[in-house]
Design an enzyme around this catalytic site. Structure first.
Site, PDB file in Angstrom:
ATOM      1  N   CYS A  99     -35.367  22.373  43.416  1.00  0.00           N
ATOM      2  CA  CYS A  99     -34.710  23.454  42.688  1.00  0.00           C
ATOM      3  C   CYS A  99     -35.708  24.112  41.748  1.00  0.00           C
ATOM      4  O   CYS A  99     -36.619  23.467  41.225  1.00  0.00           O
ATOM      5  CB  CYS A  99     -33.534  22.881  41.906  1.00  0.00           C
ATOM      6  SG  CYS A  99     -32.783  24.019  40.727  1.00  0.00           S
ATOM      7  N   ASP A 131     -29.994  33.386  58.866  1.00  0.00           N
ATOM      8  CA  ASP A 131     -30.131  32.093  59.537  1.00  0.00           C
ATOM      9  C   ASP A 131     -28.798  31.529  59.998  1.00  0.00           C
ATOM     10  O   ASP A 131     -28.752  30.699  60.903  1.00  0.00           O
ATOM     11  CB  ASP A 131     -30.784  31.068  58.598  1.00  0.00           C
ATOM     12  CG  ASP A 131     -32.173  31.480  58.158  1.00  0.00           C
ATOM     13  OD1 ASP A 131     -32.799  32.279  58.872  1.00  0.00           O
ATOM     14  OD2 ASP A 131     -32.623  31.013  57.100  1.00  0.00           O
ATOM     15  N   ASP A 177     -34.757  39.053  38.966  1.00  0.00           N
ATOM     16  CA  ASP A 177     -34.337  38.319  37.773  1.00  0.00           C
ATOM     17  C   ASP A 177     -35.512  37.799  36.949  1.00  0.00           C
ATOM     18  O   ASP A 177     -35.311  37.098  35.956  1.00  0.00           O
ATOM     19  CB  ASP A 177     -33.415  37.150  38.154  1.00  0.00           C
ATOM     20  CG  ASP A 177     -34.097  36.119  39.047  1.00  0.00           C
ATOM     21  OD1 ASP A 177     -35.319  36.225  39.274  1.00  0.00           O
ATOM     22  OD2 ASP A 177     -33.404  35.206  39.543  1.00  0.00           O
ATOM     23  N   GLY A 197     -23.294  38.530  31.972  1.00  0.00           N
ATOM     24  CA  GLY A 197     -24.439  39.102  32.674  1.00  0.00           C
ATOM     25  C   GLY A 197     -24.915  38.207  33.792  1.00  0.00           C
ATOM     26  O   GLY A 197     -24.161  37.849  34.698  1.00  0.00           O
ATOM     27  N   ASP A 201     -25.156  33.146  37.735  1.00  0.00           N
ATOM     28  CA  ASP A 201     -25.613  33.683  39.021  1.00  0.00           C
ATOM     29  C   ASP A 201     -26.523  32.682  39.731  1.00  0.00           C
ATOM     30  O   ASP A 201     -27.320  31.973  39.097  1.00  0.00           O
ATOM     31  CB  ASP A 201     -26.342  35.003  38.823  1.00  0.00           C
ATOM     32  CG  ASP A 201     -25.397  36.120  38.380  1.00  0.00           C
ATOM     33  OD1 ASP A 201     -24.180  35.852  38.279  1.00  0.00           O
ATOM     34  OD2 ASP A 201     -25.873  37.244  38.144  1.00  0.00           O
ATOM     35  N   HIS A 203     -29.179  32.120  43.091  1.00  0.00           N
ATOM     36  CA  HIS A 203     -30.043  32.822  44.043  1.00  0.00           C
ATOM     37  C   HIS A 203     -30.720  31.828  44.978  1.00  0.00           C
ATOM     38  O   HIS A 203     -31.182  30.773  44.537  1.00  0.00           O
ATOM     39  CB  HIS A 203     -31.103  33.632  43.293  1.00  0.00           C
ATOM     40  CG  HIS A 203     -30.540  34.616  42.326  1.00  0.00           C
ATOM     41  ND1 HIS A 203     -31.222  35.054  41.211  1.00  0.00           N
ATOM     42  CD2 HIS A 203     -29.327  35.255  42.293  1.00  0.00           C
ATOM     43  CE1 HIS A 203     -30.476  35.923  40.544  1.00  0.00           C
ATOM     44  NE2 HIS A 203     -29.315  36.049  41.176  1.00  0.00           N
ATOM     45  N   GLU A 401     -26.947  23.943  42.864  1.00  0.00           N
ATOM     46  CA  GLU A 401     -27.090  25.143  42.029  1.00  0.00           C
ATOM     47  C   GLU A 401     -25.803  25.469  41.287  1.00  0.00           C
ATOM     48  O   GLU A 401     -25.828  25.909  40.131  1.00  0.00           O
ATOM     49  CB  GLU A 401     -27.529  26.329  42.891  1.00  0.00           C
ATOM     50  CG  GLU A 401     -28.880  26.152  43.575  1.00  0.00           C
ATOM     51  CD  GLU A 401     -29.994  25.785  42.616  1.00  0.00           C
ATOM     52  OE1 GLU A 401     -29.953  26.217  41.444  1.00  0.00           O
ATOM     53  OE2 GLU A 401     -30.914  25.051  43.035  1.00  0.00           O
TER      54      GLU A 401
END
EC number: 3.4.24.24
Length: 663
Positions: A99, A131, A177, A197, A201, A203, A401
């Site tokens: 990570c 994928d 980001d 914000g 999130d 990614h 995550e």
């Protein structure tokens, strides 16, 4: 082998010289710099970058003193000897996929121990990876959120428009980001802590191959198994196939079997290809129309022109400029990963340094990774990519995550989902460490059945998950003990400990799967073959053979292929005896002797353990033969027996915890 006859510039002349030199000396292919590949780093450069990113060591001031101190923190985090030196185990750990979030507090990711101040969280999937088909991606993310909702009051609802609490996307390198990805392997994904914000999130690096952890996930179209998944490897006309093939067809379409044996079952479908269908866009899934016109240019294959995200697309009518109809090209069975081919498929055969290759190769590389050219000649076009491997489980990485998106930091427990290094776990269960961490933030799930609490009054029964064993806090009965490449390894369930000193405290626990992937979560026995230094693992009625960390082709195999009778469904222990270089395999009250040179079981066995090994008990846990020590060690429950090889006499009976584990 064939070389091109026309070479118009110095580089190609150099290729001829290299080719002739190699042919004369039969030397391996030279190591070259592939375009679009990350520059190999020295150990020091790797360490400075790693410690800066994950442990806060100042990039411009990570001098020898600071580096050594920070290295000790990193080594402590991963259960390594805290030497402050860049030893091989430390470097190997730094190179493992992981990570992108830091292992120590970083206020850009985790300011002030944040958490969501509500129980209903929304998420939105902005983009998809080529994928996997969208349904598989949706399911992986939904299951990843369920990991956390099962043990907390949190509930996750997907929305398709507007701003969600958690925005999910795939990207490459710099993706908006300020925390760029790094190409294939290495950094897999990252997520931000709860907040407004960008908070929450998540990614994912689209230079990785995203799978469900066990190789490419290929959903077929048409045939007689429409919508099912390819089963790799499969058998067709007596031959094994590990990817889609056009064998048996004359139209060029790739296909696969959806069972292990097409010859027996006859189930098949066509593998994804732009000539069959497209994904996304506004072309309603219609196949590509070649050639198609885009900005006045004609294209006879998928392209990345006009896009900044690197995704391959095509027009679904002959004139995109007029009709504005398009779709994304699905990943084919041999689509490349990383490199500079933007996911284009391998082309076989291809020419590299004058040689012809009919399959993926590691030629030209010093890291052993398999690659291919995406045109017929790498020498001419220099277009390439890595060949598909097992890939990374989108479900497991997403569950990790989303833990960050809930407010969890990395865990030092190697058995925890929130440990920073990626390890594929087939039958995943959330660990007790993860459950404890998330419930400290959000309490216990209301769905957990009530039970007696710790105090006098009723209270919720805590959700229980697997606990990582601690050597000196638990009486551990080991599944296997072996000396492999000079180190002694102790195995228990999916964990292991290692040491080079037989009387020193082993380091760990470490996850077995980070060193030997594809093994089951519990082994029965392990030993190292002295003939080729291969590690051999046993579990149930099968065994696995590894060269270093790579599973040899064709494994696992049944125990019967070693010459064991069918009634032996598991073994207890195995070791190679230094006295005669024969391997001894124990099961119950019997043992067998295996000849490593002849690769066959000796006819004089099986025999009863009690008849040959005086004082050695039946139903052993493990046997260890220490190189050049003159002794063999038999492990049973919490004790061990030390046998002198020369006299075959037991000279000591001791406690494992005090004599081997440093407790």
């Amino acid at each position: 082998m064939k070389t091109h006859s026309v070479f118009g510039f110095f580089f190609k002349v150099l290729l001829i010289q290299v080719y002739l030199f190699n042919k004369t000396l039969a030397a391996p292919s030279p190591i070259i710099k592939f375009p679009g590949d990350s520059t190999p780093k020295t150990d020091k450069e790797l360490a400075v970058q790693y410690l800066n990113k994950y442990y806060g060591c100042p990039k411009d001031n990570c001098n020898l003193f600071v580096l050594k101190d920070t290295l000790k923190k990193m080594q402590k985090f991963f259960g390594l000897p805290e030497t402050g030196d860049l030893d091989q185990n430390t470097i190997e750990t730094m190179k493992k996929p992981r990570c992108g979030n830091p292992d120590v507090a970083n206020y850009n990711f985790f300011p002030r121990k944040p958490k969501w101040e509500k129980n209903h969280i929304t998420y939105r999937i902005i983009g998809y990876t080529p994928d996997l088909d969208p349904e598989t991606v949706d399911d992986a993310f939904a299951r990843a959120f369920k990991v956390w909702s099962d043990v907390t009051p949190l509930r996750f609802n997907r929305i398709n428009d507007g701003e969600a609490d958690i925005m999910i996307n795939f990207g490459r390198w710099e993706h908006g980001d300020g925390y760029p990805f790094d190409g294939k392997d290495g950094l897999l994904a990252h997520a931000f802590a709860p907040g407004p914000g960008i908070g929450g999130d998540s990614h994912f690096d689209d230079d990785e191959l995203w799978t469900l952890g066990e190789g490419q996930v290929v959903r077929v179209k048409y045939g007689n198994a429409d919508g099912e998944y390819c089963k790799f490897p499969f058998w067709f006309n007596g031959k094994e196939y590990n990817s889609c093939t056009d064998a048996g067809r004359n139209d060029g379409f790739l296909w696969c079997s959806t069972t292990k044996d097409f010859d027996a079952d006859g189930k098949y479908g066509f593998c994804p290809h732009e000539s069959l269908f497209t994904m996304g866009g506004n072309g309603d899934g219609q196949p590509c129309k070649f050639p198609f016109k885009f900005q006045g240019q004609s294209y006879d294959q998928c392209t990345t022109e006009g896009r900044t995200d690197g995704y391959r697309w095509c027009g679904t009518t002959e004139d995109y400029d007029r009709d504005k109809k398009y779709g994304f090209c699905p990943e084919t069975a041999m689509s490349t990963v990383g490199g500079n081919s933007e996911g284009a498929p391998c082309v076989f055969p291809f020419i590299f340094l004058g040689n012809k290759y009919d399959s993926c190769t590691s030629a030209g590389r010093n890291d052993g990774k398999l690659w291919c050219a995406s045109t017929s000649s790498y020498d001419d076009d220099r277009k390439w990519g890595f060949c598909p491997d097992q890939g990374y489980s989108l479900f497991l990485v997403a569950a990790h995550e989303f833990g960050h998106a809930m407010g969890l930091e990395h865990s030092e427990d190697p058995g925890a989902l929130m440990a920073p290094i990626y390890t594929y776990t087939k039958n995943f269960r959330l660990s007790q460490d993860d459950i404890k961490g998330i419930q400290e933030l959000y309490e216990v799930s209301p769905d957990v059945e009530p039970g007696p609490g710790p105090g006098p009054g009723p209270g919720p029964r805590p959700t229980l998950g697997p606990v990582t064993p601690e050597l000196c806090k638990h009486d551990i009965v080991f599944d296997g003990v072996a000396q492999i490449r000079g180190e002694i390894f102790f195995f228990k369930d999916r964990f292991m400990w290692r040491t080079v000193n037989p009387r020193g405290k082993p380091t760990g626990p470490l996850l077995v799967a980070t060193f030997w992937p594809d093994l089951p979560e519990k082994i029965d026995a392990v030993y190292e073959s002295p003939q080729d230094e291969k590690a051999v693992f046993f579990a149930g009625n099968e065994y696995w053979v590894y060269t270093a960390s790579n599973l040899d082709r064709g494994y696992p195999k049944k125990l019967t292929s070693l010459g064991l009778p069918p009634d032996v469904q598991r073994i207890d222990a195995a070791f190679n005896w230094g006295r005669n270089k024969k391997t001894y395999i124990f099961s119950g009250d019997r043992y067998w002797k295996y000849n490593e040179e002849k690769k066959k079981m000796e006819l004089a066995t099986p025999k009863f353990i009690a008849d040959s090994w005086n004082g050695v008990p039946d139903n052993l846990d493990a046997v260890l033969g220490l190189t050049d020590s003159g002794y063999t060690y038999f492990f049973k429950d919490q004790y061990y027996l030390q046998m002198e090889d020369k006299s075959l006499k037991i000279v000591k009976i001791g406690k494992i915890s005090s004599d081997w584990l440093g407790c």
